[in-house]
Write an enzyme that holds these catalytic residues in place. Structure first.
Site, PDB file in Angstrom:
ATOM      1  N   SER A  84      -1.019  84.856  19.531  1.00  0.00           N
ATOM      2  CA  SER A  84      -1.662  83.653  20.060  1.00  0.00           C
ATOM      3  C   SER A  84      -3.124  83.844  20.408  1.00  0.00           C
ATOM      4  O   SER A  84      -3.881  82.882  20.397  1.00  0.00           O
ATOM      5  CB  SER A  84      -0.885  83.142  21.273  1.00  0.00           C
ATOM      6  OG  SER A  84      -0.666  84.173  22.201  1.00  0.00           O
ATOM      7  N   HIS A 116       2.739  79.318  17.061  1.00  0.00           N
ATOM      8  CA  HIS A 116       1.487  78.925  16.401  1.00  0.00           C
ATOM      9  C   HIS A 116       1.625  78.785  14.890  1.00  0.00           C
ATOM     10  O   HIS A 116       0.651  78.484  14.209  1.00  0.00           O
ATOM     11  CB  HIS A 116       0.376  79.918  16.750  1.00  0.00           C
ATOM     12  CG  HIS A 116       0.153  80.012  18.224  1.00  0.00           C
ATOM     13  ND1 HIS A 116      -0.682  79.168  18.910  1.00  0.00           N
ATOM     14  CD2 HIS A 116       0.718  80.821  19.158  1.00  0.00           C
ATOM     15  CE1 HIS A 116      -0.641  79.465  20.193  1.00  0.00           C
ATOM     16  NE2 HIS A 116       0.205  80.463  20.373  1.00  0.00           N
ATOM     17  N   LYS A 164       2.752  72.242  20.348  1.00  0.00           N
ATOM     18  CA  LYS A 164       1.510  72.667  19.693  1.00  0.00           C
ATOM     19  C   LYS A 164       1.330  71.829  18.424  1.00  0.00           C
ATOM     20  O   LYS A 164       0.994  70.650  18.512  1.00  0.00           O
ATOM     21  CB  LYS A 164       1.548  74.177  19.496  1.00  0.00           C
ATOM     22  CG  LYS A 164       1.429  74.855  20.865  1.00  0.00           C
ATOM     23  CD  LYS A 164       1.639  76.342  20.892  1.00  0.00           C
ATOM     24  CE  LYS A 164       1.422  76.855  22.323  1.00  0.00           C
ATOM     25  NZ  LYS A 164       2.074  78.119  22.590  1.00  0.00           N
TER      26      LYS A 164
HETATM   27  C1  PLP Z   1       2.692  78.541  23.878  1.00  0.00           C
HETATM   28  C2  PLP Z   1       3.574  79.682  23.556  1.00  0.00           C
HETATM   29  C3  PLP Z   1       4.883  79.754  24.034  1.00  0.00           C
HETATM   30  C4  PLP Z   1       5.403  78.808  25.077  1.00  0.00           C
HETATM   31  O1  PLP Z   1       5.715  77.593  24.543  1.00  0.00           O
HETATM   32  P1  PLP Z   1       5.724  76.328  25.548  1.00  0.00           P
HETATM   33  O2  PLP Z   1       6.512  75.310  24.807  1.00  0.00           O
HETATM   34  O3  PLP Z   1       4.295  75.975  25.735  1.00  0.00           O
HETATM   35  O4  PLP Z   1       6.387  76.774  26.804  1.00  0.00           O
HETATM   36  C5  PLP Z   1       5.700  80.752  23.579  1.00  0.00           C
HETATM   37  N1  PLP Z   1       5.244  81.686  22.725  1.00  0.00           N
HETATM   38  C6  PLP Z   1       3.980  81.692  22.276  1.00  0.00           C
HETATM   39  C7  PLP Z   1       3.541  82.739  21.317  1.00  0.00           C
HETATM   40  C8  PLP Z   1       3.101  80.696  22.684  1.00  0.00           C
HETATM   41  O5  PLP Z   1       1.845  80.694  22.270  1.00  0.00           O
END
Ligand code: PLP
Length: 402
Positions: free
Chosen positions: A180, A208, A239
């Site tokens: 990320s 992502h 996302k």
């Molecule tokens: C954003 C993210 C999460 C968490 O997901 P949410 O739905 O925002 O709680 C988990 N793993 C990674 C790699 C992330 O970037």
């Protein structure tokens, strides 16, 4: 003052001192490339809305229809009375989209990992984790009580040594698919080969990659063309999918087990059904509007060529996450501020989110950006780099003054 409050006040002051105190800024209005923050409009490169769906009219309409049909709240956990027909439909659509037998919907990605890992492994088992994994994979592994083994980032050879030495009954590899804060892609085919060789399992966190990589955004497994019973696939829905939530997909028996035993699934109120309505529309838009993926790829290439020649290295990445490594915490903050003065918002990412000495600007692109907007960011960064070099040449850097 009670001792606890005293201690916390000192700890906050220490964060301030180290330039590590975080501040929230107040956003008004919908997400998009132009963002109203603290009363001013910015060109923003700080969202994970990679396809520009967070404010898409089809998702609006679907959410409104969901609101009409289901109201606002789900009222109970999925196992009591909160599992609605639209969530059932969403789980089936998501499983089909990523090419897996079955999927289970969770309220957030954080909860999905925190529930899934302890449902699969416990004391006596081992979790193998990439050094750069997201916090919720690490926390999920800790919570499970399994032994926790970290391997150097993407180091398949080192991971193989650890696997070869392990005699524990259950071995689980956990990895971000796209890291990320760096934007690079995990060597998933090689990791899967290790699973097969050493009778291990793998949880792939595609926060992502889902919606971004692979044909129509079907995710990182589709990007590599891999499939296996040994893989549990976690995709997040806040996302690229533009809404909120997450799902875990995999072998039907594994998913049934999660439904029975993942505590963050069983013991939480189901999320509002209207979100699932919006998400069904998102999955459809991903397939109908493939130009979004193409445009995003063009923007990535444009940004990378536009940033060539800067004094700071851009990490290799073919994804929407582009990290410009400036190393120094203060320089990262100065650059963020310099961009802000030009009306551009890019977050500075500092430890502990990233390792010490690797502070960076994390630029994230969205299909909602235009080529011109990406060019504007590149020019602004070149201007800041030139200023910075001038200041150094005149012996006027902040360090010298101090
Ligand atoms: C954003 C993210 C999460 C968490 O997901 P949410 O739905 O925002 O709680 C988990 N793993 C990674 C790699 C992330 O970037």
């Amino acid at each position: 003052m009670p001792e606890l409050l005293n201690q916390i006040r000192e700890q906050l002051a220490a964060l301030q001192e180290q330039k590590l105190l975080r501040k929230r800024r107040i956003v008004d209005g919908p997400q998009g490339p132009l963002l109203d923050v603290d009363g001013r409009q910015y060109l923003a490169f700080c969202s994970n809305d990679y396809l520009g769906l967070a404010n898409h009219p089809a998702l609006h309409a679907a959410a409104a229809a969901g609101l009409e049909k289901y109201g606002v709240g789900a009222s109970a956990s999925a196992l009591i009375s909160g599992h609605t027909s639209v969530v059932e439909e969403l789980e089936q659509a998501l499983a089909a989209f990523v090419g897996m037998p079955r999927a289970l919907h969770f309220s957030t990605g954080y909860m999905a990992n925190m529930g899934t890992i302890p449902a699969l492994v416990g004391p006596g088992d081992v979790v193998f984790s990439d050094r750069l994994n997201h916090a919720c994979l690490i926390d999920g592994a800790r919570l499970s009580g399994a032994q926790f083994r970290i391997y150097p980032h993407a180091d398949v050879a080192r991971l193989e040594e650890l696997l070869a030495k392990s005699s524990s009954p259950r071995k689980l590899i956990v990895t971000d698919a796209i890291f990320s804060m760096d934007g690079d892609i995990a060597p998933l085919p090689e990791l899967l080969a290790l699973c097969e060789k050493y009778d291990a399992w793998m949880l792939v966190d595609d926060a992502h990659g889902f919606g971004v990589l692979g044909p129509q955004g079907r995710g990182s497994l589709a990007h590599f063309g891999i499939q296996s019973q040994r893989i549990l696939y976690m995709g997040t829905l806040g996302k690229a999918a533009g809404v909120a939530g997450a799902f875990v997909a995999g072998d039907a028996l594994l998913i049934e087990w999660l439904l029975q035993r993942a505590r963050t699934y069983v013991f939480t109120t189901a999320s509002p059904p209207l979100l699932a309505s919006a998400l069904l529309a998102a999955v459809k838009v991903m397939q109908d509007e493939d130009w979004r993926h193409q445009h995003l790829r063009e923007l990535i290439a444009r940004l990378r060529s536009g940033l060539a020649g800067l004094p700071w290295p851009l990490l290799p990445s073919e994804t929407a996450v582009q990290a410009l490594i400036v190393e120094d915490n203060q320089l990262a903050l100065d650059l963020m501020e310099g961009l802000r003065e030009q009306g551009i918002s890019v977050p500075a990412i500092r430890p502990p989110t990233v390792p010490k000495g690797t502070a960076r600007l994390r630029i994230s692109l969205s299909a909602a950006h235009s080529i011109e907007q990406v060019d504007q960011l590149a020019s602004a960064l070149h201007a800041l780099a030139a200023n910075n070099a001038d200041a150094s040449a005149r012996g006027m850097t902040r360090n010298v003054i101090e």
